[in-house]
Structures are given as structure tokens and as C-alpha cells.
Design a protein around this motif. Sequence first.
Motif, PDB file in Angstrom:
ATOM      1  N   ILE A 111       0.849  -1.195   0.000  1.00 47.04           N
ATOM      2  CA  ILE A 111       0.000   0.000   0.000  1.00 47.04           C
ATOM      3  C   ILE A 111       0.884   1.245   0.000  1.00 47.04           C
ATOM      4  CG2 ILE A 111      -1.798   1.251   1.263  1.00 47.04           C
ATOM      5  CD1 ILE A 111      -2.741  -1.410   0.118  1.00 47.04           C
ATOM      6  N   ASP A 112       0.489   2.282  -0.745  1.00 49.77           N
ATOM      7  CA  ASP A 112       1.250   3.535  -0.766  1.00 49.77           C
ATOM      8  C   ASP A 112       0.881   4.447   0.402  1.00 49.77           C
ATOM      9  OD1 ASP A 112       2.601   2.894  -3.130  1.00 49.77           O
ATOM     10  OD2 ASP A 112       0.926   3.603  -4.346  1.00 49.77           O
ATOM     11  N   MET A 113      -0.405   4.463   0.750  1.00 47.45           N
ATOM     12  CA  MET A 113      -0.880   5.359   1.801  1.00 47.45           C
ATOM     13  C   MET A 113      -2.152   4.777   2.410  1.00 47.45           C
ATOM     14  SD  MET A 113      -1.918   9.421   1.505  1.00 47.45           S
ATOM     15  CE  MET A 113      -3.131   9.170   0.172  1.00 47.45           C
ATOM     16  N   VAL A 114      -2.263   4.880   3.742  1.00 48.80           N
ATOM     17  CA  VAL A 114      -3.492   4.493   4.432  1.00 48.80           C
ATOM     18  C   VAL A 114      -4.080   5.726   5.093  1.00 48.80           C
ATOM     19  CG1 VAL A 114      -4.571   2.958   6.117  1.00 48.80           C
ATOM     20  CG2 VAL A 114      -2.510   2.213   4.900  1.00 48.80           C
ATOM     21  N   CYS A 115      -5.387   5.924   4.914  1.00 47.37           N
ATOM     22  CA  CYS A 115      -6.111   7.038   5.518  1.00 47.37           C
ATOM     23  C   CYS A 115      -7.102   6.478   6.540  1.00 47.37           C
ATOM     24  CB  CYS A 115      -6.876   7.824   4.459  1.00 47.37           C
ATOM     25  SG  CYS A 115      -5.838   8.412   3.096  1.00 47.37           S
ATOM     26  N   LYS A 135     -11.899   0.258   2.433  1.00 44.88           N
ATOM     27  CA  LYS A 135     -11.874  -0.018   0.988  1.00 44.88           C
ATOM     28  C   LYS A 135     -10.486   0.279   0.433  1.00 44.88           C
ATOM     29  CE  LYS A 135     -15.220   3.160   0.297  1.00 44.88           C
ATOM     30  NZ  LYS A 135     -16.171   4.038  -0.438  1.00 44.88           N
ATOM     31  N   LEU A 136     -10.114  -0.476  -0.598  1.00 39.99           N
ATOM     32  CA  LEU A 136      -8.858  -0.269  -1.312  1.00 39.99           C
ATOM     33  C   LEU A 136      -9.169   0.443  -2.623  1.00 39.99           C
ATOM     34  CD1 LEU A 136      -5.804  -0.767  -1.680  1.00 39.99           C
ATOM     35  CD2 LEU A 136      -6.379  -2.998  -2.674  1.00 39.99           C
ATOM     36  N   LEU A 137      -8.457   1.540  -2.888  1.00 38.57           N
ATOM     37  CA  LEU A 137      -8.765   2.380  -4.036  1.00 38.57           C
ATOM     38  C   LEU A 137      -7.525   2.653  -4.879  1.00 38.57           C
ATOM     39  CD1 LEU A 137     -10.854   5.101  -2.157  1.00 38.57           C
ATOM     40  CD2 LEU A 137     -11.768   3.140  -3.393  1.00 38.57           C
ATOM     41  N   GLY A 138      -7.738   2.784  -6.182  1.00 37.06           N
ATOM     42  CA  GLY A 138      -6.732   3.384  -7.044  1.00 37.06           C
ATOM     43  C   GLY A 138      -6.833   4.891  -6.919  1.00 37.06           C
ATOM     44  N   ASN A 139      -5.902   5.614  -7.552  1.00 36.31           N
ATOM     45  CA  ASN A 139      -5.910   7.061  -7.312  1.00 36.31           C
ATOM     46  C   ASN A 139      -7.131   7.764  -7.913  1.00 36.31           C
ATOM     47  OD1 ASN A 139      -5.030   6.916  -9.970  1.00 36.31           O
ATOM     48  ND2 ASN A 139      -3.365   8.372  -9.707  1.00 36.31           N
ATOM     49  N   ILE A 140      -7.642   7.305  -9.032  1.00 34.59           N
ATOM     50  CA  ILE A 140      -8.835   7.933  -9.600  1.00 34.59           C
ATOM     51  C   ILE A 140     -10.042   7.713  -8.688  1.00 34.59           C
ATOM     52  CG2 ILE A 140     -10.436   7.981 -11.548  1.00 34.59           C
ATOM     53  CD1 ILE A 140      -7.715   9.153 -12.189  1.00 34.59           C
ATOM     54  N   ILE A 156       2.154   7.021   5.416  1.00 27.18           N
ATOM     55  CA  ILE A 156       2.566   7.253   4.028  1.00 27.18           C
ATOM     56  C   ILE A 156       3.983   6.735   3.840  1.00 27.18           C
ATOM     57  CG2 ILE A 156       2.902   9.035   2.260  1.00 27.18           C
ATOM     58  CD1 ILE A 156       1.214  10.891   4.224  1.00 27.18           C
ATOM     59  N   LYS A 157       4.253   6.160   2.682  1.00 25.53           N
ATOM     60  CA  LYS A 157       5.621   5.764   2.365  1.00 25.53           C
ATOM     61  C   LYS A 157       6.509   7.009   2.289  1.00 25.53           C
ATOM     62  CE  LYS A 157       4.850   1.469  -0.241  1.00 25.53           C
ATOM     63  NZ  LYS A 157       4.950   0.831  -1.577  1.00 25.53           N
ATOM     64  N   LYS A 158       7.655   6.922   2.943  1.00 19.90           N
ATOM     65  CA  LYS A 158       8.562   8.072   2.976  1.00 19.90           C
ATOM     66  C   LYS A 158       8.999   8.494   1.573  1.00 19.90           C
ATOM     67  CE  LYS A 158      13.148   9.582   4.450  1.00 19.90           C
ATOM     68  NZ  LYS A 158      14.413   9.217   5.146  1.00 19.90           N
ATOM     69  N   ASP A 159       9.332   7.535   0.714  1.00 15.48           N
ATOM     70  CA  ASP A 159       9.828   7.898  -0.611  1.00 15.48           C
ATOM     71  C   ASP A 159       8.776   8.659  -1.414  1.00 15.48           C
ATOM     72  OD1 ASP A 159       8.215   5.664  -0.946  1.00 15.48           O
ATOM     73  OD2 ASP A 159       9.481   4.761  -2.486  1.00 15.48           O
ATOM     74  N   LEU A 160       7.499   8.339  -1.212  1.00 20.07           N
ATOM     75  CA  LEU A 160       6.438   9.073  -1.896  1.00 20.07           C
ATOM     76  C   LEU A 160       6.286  10.492  -1.340  1.00 20.07           C
ATOM     77  CD1 LEU A 160       3.722   6.310  -2.365  1.00 20.07           C
ATOM     78  CD2 LEU A 160       5.013   7.475  -4.159  1.00 20.07           C
ATOM     79  N   PHE A 161       6.458  10.629  -0.026  1.00 18.11           N
ATOM     80  CA  PHE A 161       6.355  11.987   0.531  1.00 18.11           C
ATOM     81  C   PHE A 161       7.527  12.848   0.076  1.00 18.11           C
ATOM     82  CE2 PHE A 161       5.844  15.503   3.349  1.00 18.11           C
ATOM     83  CZ  PHE A 161       4.480  15.545   3.592  1.00 18.11           C
ATOM     84  N   LEU A 162       8.699  12.254  -0.049  1.00 16.35           N
ATOM     85  CA  LEU A 162       9.837  13.009  -0.584  1.00 16.35           C
ATOM     86  C   LEU A 162       9.558  13.456  -2.024  1.00 16.35           C
ATOM     87  CD1 LEU A 162      12.810  10.894   0.808  1.00 16.35           C
ATOM     88  CD2 LEU A 162      12.159  13.211   1.505  1.00 16.35           C
ATOM     89  N   LYS A 163       8.841  12.619  -2.774  1.00 15.23           N
ATOM     90  CA  LYS A 163       8.461  13.000  -4.139  1.00 15.23           C
ATOM     91  C   LYS A 163       7.471  14.165  -4.113  1.00 15.23           C
ATOM     92  CE  LYS A 163       6.857  11.062  -8.527  1.00 15.23           C
ATOM     93  NZ  LYS A 163       6.390   9.850  -9.237  1.00 15.23           N
ATOM     94  N   VAL A 164       6.562  14.163  -3.130  1.00 22.37           N
ATOM     95  CA  VAL A 164       5.631  15.289  -2.964  1.00 22.37           C
ATOM     96  C   VAL A 164       6.402  16.583  -2.748  1.00 22.37           C
ATOM     97  CG1 VAL A 164       3.892  16.306  -1.438  1.00 22.37           C
ATOM     98  CG2 VAL A 164       3.728  13.901  -2.061  1.00 22.37           C
ATOM     99  N   ASN A 188      -2.535  12.178  -6.613  1.00 25.26           N
ATOM    100  CA  ASN A 188      -2.120  11.956  -7.998  1.00 25.26           C
ATOM    101  C   ASN A 188      -0.973  10.958  -8.143  1.00 25.26           C
ATOM    102  OD1 ASN A 188      -3.458  13.799 -10.202  1.00 25.26           O
ATOM    103  ND2 ASN A 188      -3.343  15.070  -8.355  1.00 25.26           N
ATOM    104  N   ILE A 189      -0.149  10.791  -7.108  1.00 29.41           N
ATOM    105  CA  ILE A 189       1.031   9.935  -7.272  1.00 29.41           C
ATOM    106  C   ILE A 189       0.916   8.594  -6.542  1.00 29.41           C
ATOM    107  CG2 ILE A 189       2.518  11.948  -7.596  1.00 29.41           C
ATOM    108  CD1 ILE A 189       3.676  11.420  -4.791  1.00 29.41           C
ATOM    109  N   CYS A 190      -0.069   8.437  -5.658  1.00 28.48           N
ATOM    110  CA  CYS A 190      -0.258   7.155  -4.982  1.00 28.48           C
ATOM    111  C   CYS A 190      -1.166   6.260  -5.826  1.00 28.48           C
ATOM    112  CB  CYS A 190      -0.892   7.362  -3.603  1.00 28.48           C
ATOM    113  SG  CYS A 190       0.194   8.150  -2.409  1.00 28.48           S
ATOM    114  N   ASN A 191      -0.763   5.026  -6.030  1.00 32.01           N
ATOM    115  CA  ASN A 191      -1.538   4.102  -6.858  1.00 32.01           C
ATOM    116  C   ASN A 191      -2.438   3.172  -6.055  1.00 32.01           C
ATOM    117  OD1 ASN A 191      -0.461   4.949  -9.404  1.00 32.01           O
ATOM    118  ND2 ASN A 191       1.446   3.929  -8.839  1.00 32.01           N
ATOM    119  N   ARG A 192      -2.019   2.842  -4.830  1.00 34.66           N
ATOM    120  CA  ARG A 192      -2.808   1.951  -3.974  1.00 34.66           C
ATOM    121  C   ARG A 192      -3.046   2.652  -2.635  1.00 34.66           C
ATOM    122  NH1 ARG A 192      -3.284  -3.426  -4.864  1.00 34.66           N
ATOM    123  NH2 ARG A 192      -2.848  -4.008  -2.701  1.00 34.66           N
ATOM    124  N   ILE A 193      -4.288   3.055  -2.425  1.00 36.23           N
ATOM    125  CA  ILE A 193      -4.661   3.832  -1.236  1.00 36.23           C
ATOM    126  C   ILE A 193      -5.719   3.053  -0.473  1.00 36.23           C
ATOM    127  CG2 ILE A 193      -5.610   6.017  -0.390  1.00 36.23           C
ATOM    128  CD1 ILE A 193      -4.679   7.175  -3.185  1.00 36.23           C
TER     129      ILE A 193
END
Length: 298
Positions: A111-115, A135-140, A156-164, A188-193
Amino acid sequence: MPLISIILPTYNVEKYIARALESCINQTLKDIEIIVVDDKGQDKSIDIAKEFANKDSRIKIIDNITNKGTYEARNIGVRNANSELIMFLDPDDELELNACDIALESMKSNIDMVCFSAFSIINNQSSYFIKRDNKLLGNIEYMQEKSIWSICARVIKKDLFLKVIEIIGKHNRLVMAEDALISYVLANICNRILLNSNIVYKYYEDIESITKSYDSEKYKAVEYSYFKVIELIDNISKMNDFNKNYSEYCKNKLLAEYYSYSRRIYKKKNILKYLKLKLISIKQQKLVKLSYERLKCH
């Protein structure tokens, strides 16, 4: 290496920081690090944090040379984190004691991010601040959920936050709406939320604090922040080919929030201005609804 890094941007919160730190050090998951970023307040917040750090080696204090504001203080914390997973805690709030255990378990399936869900505490009364379904969602699909800007109650994955941080780039200081900007890029950049119904966060709210602390300079800073974030979303969307319908929805929603904020400010100060802003708010809410319908259709 710690399993999760909890980041606390800290500025003038001496009344509350002990409560926040207690909620961190008493986590059921022990293999964590707690990063307190000293943003150069004028009270004893950091003195209290240092007392905790002397007793718990998992607490690391980062000393900003000058005041940077919440957005950059968080970013400094992320850059200094040793875990691959990041959580944020505002030091006037607190985490549920099993928050990190739940967060770690939730991230196991690539998972890229959990809310998560969160409670709002007002005058010792609790109610849902954020209520999630599982629920598991794609970014759209995630974009088509009603936006909740807060980046707390997430892992959140650290590498994705650094990309933010890289995508947003450097800009003048923001005092409000920075969570909306971060959330926009993450969407926009997380694929599995993963949305998770567990309540992991307690958000303490002073409903009167905005109008009590009003001054013209603060209002100008808030106004600048909202319109700067709207501009940044527009520029980032074009440069990165992000979802245009989502960009329009976010910009309209931010404008609606700005007018709502302004109405609260003027309600007891200028009744004519308040009534004018009320009419503008009604029109803006219609635009939010229309842009959300376009987003849902694509």
C-alpha cells in the motif's frame, strides 16, 4: 531501523505537547522513532520535549535555526526520518495507543498510503472528524471520494512523501491550506490507497480560536496562503499532467473554504461584508458541486 517515524512540528504548544508525546512513547508498537522539529516558538515546548527525550532515546529533536512554519518543519522531519513509513502528529493532538500497530499492519499489502478515521474533541466532547469505510482504491477512485485535506491520521511511504516535496518545490511560507496542497499531490502519485475505518487520531479543536486570534496581518497571510495553493495546484497540474477534473474540484473547494473562513472572521466585525461573503459562498458551493459531478463522471 525503526518501523515508523512519527513527526511533530512544534511551535508554542507547551500546554499540550506532553499529552502528544505520551501518546507516542506509550504506543503498543515500540520500534518507532519520534521526531520533534523545534520551529523556534517562544514558550517551553522544546524544554518539555527535551525532558521526554532524556528519558526515551526514541525521541529525536531537530533544531531549526529560524521559524520555518508547519509545512517546512514537517518536511525537515521527513528528510531526517529513518523509517520507510511516515506518520504526522500535530503536538496539540494525540494518537490512539495502538495507532502505529494498526498503521504497520495496514501497509503490508504493498500500500502507498493508508487514511484512517479520526475523532474531533471539542470541550471534552468527541465526535467523528474523519469517518472512513474500509476499501482499497486506485488514485482515480480515491479522487472521487469527498476530499479530506488533513494529512494527519495517515501513514505514508517516505519515498512518496519526498516525491511530494520535490513536486511542490520551494515557495513562500504558507499558514493555511498546506494540507490541501500535499493531499492533492499525494492523490495523484499514490496508486494503492487504503481507507481504514479504525480511529487512530484525536484532533483537539478550539472552535473560537480563529476569530479570537484575528488580526489584519494574520488574515492577509491566510488569504495569501489559500490563493497561493490554488496557483500551485494549477501549475503543478499542468507541469505533471495530473487529473484536470480533480484539479478543478480542489481549486473550487479551496475557494469555498476561503470564503467560509472569511465569513467567520467578518460575522461579528462587519455585517455587510459578512452578508456579501455569504452570497459568494453559496455560489462557490454550487461550483464545488458541479466540479465534483464532472470528476465523478470521468
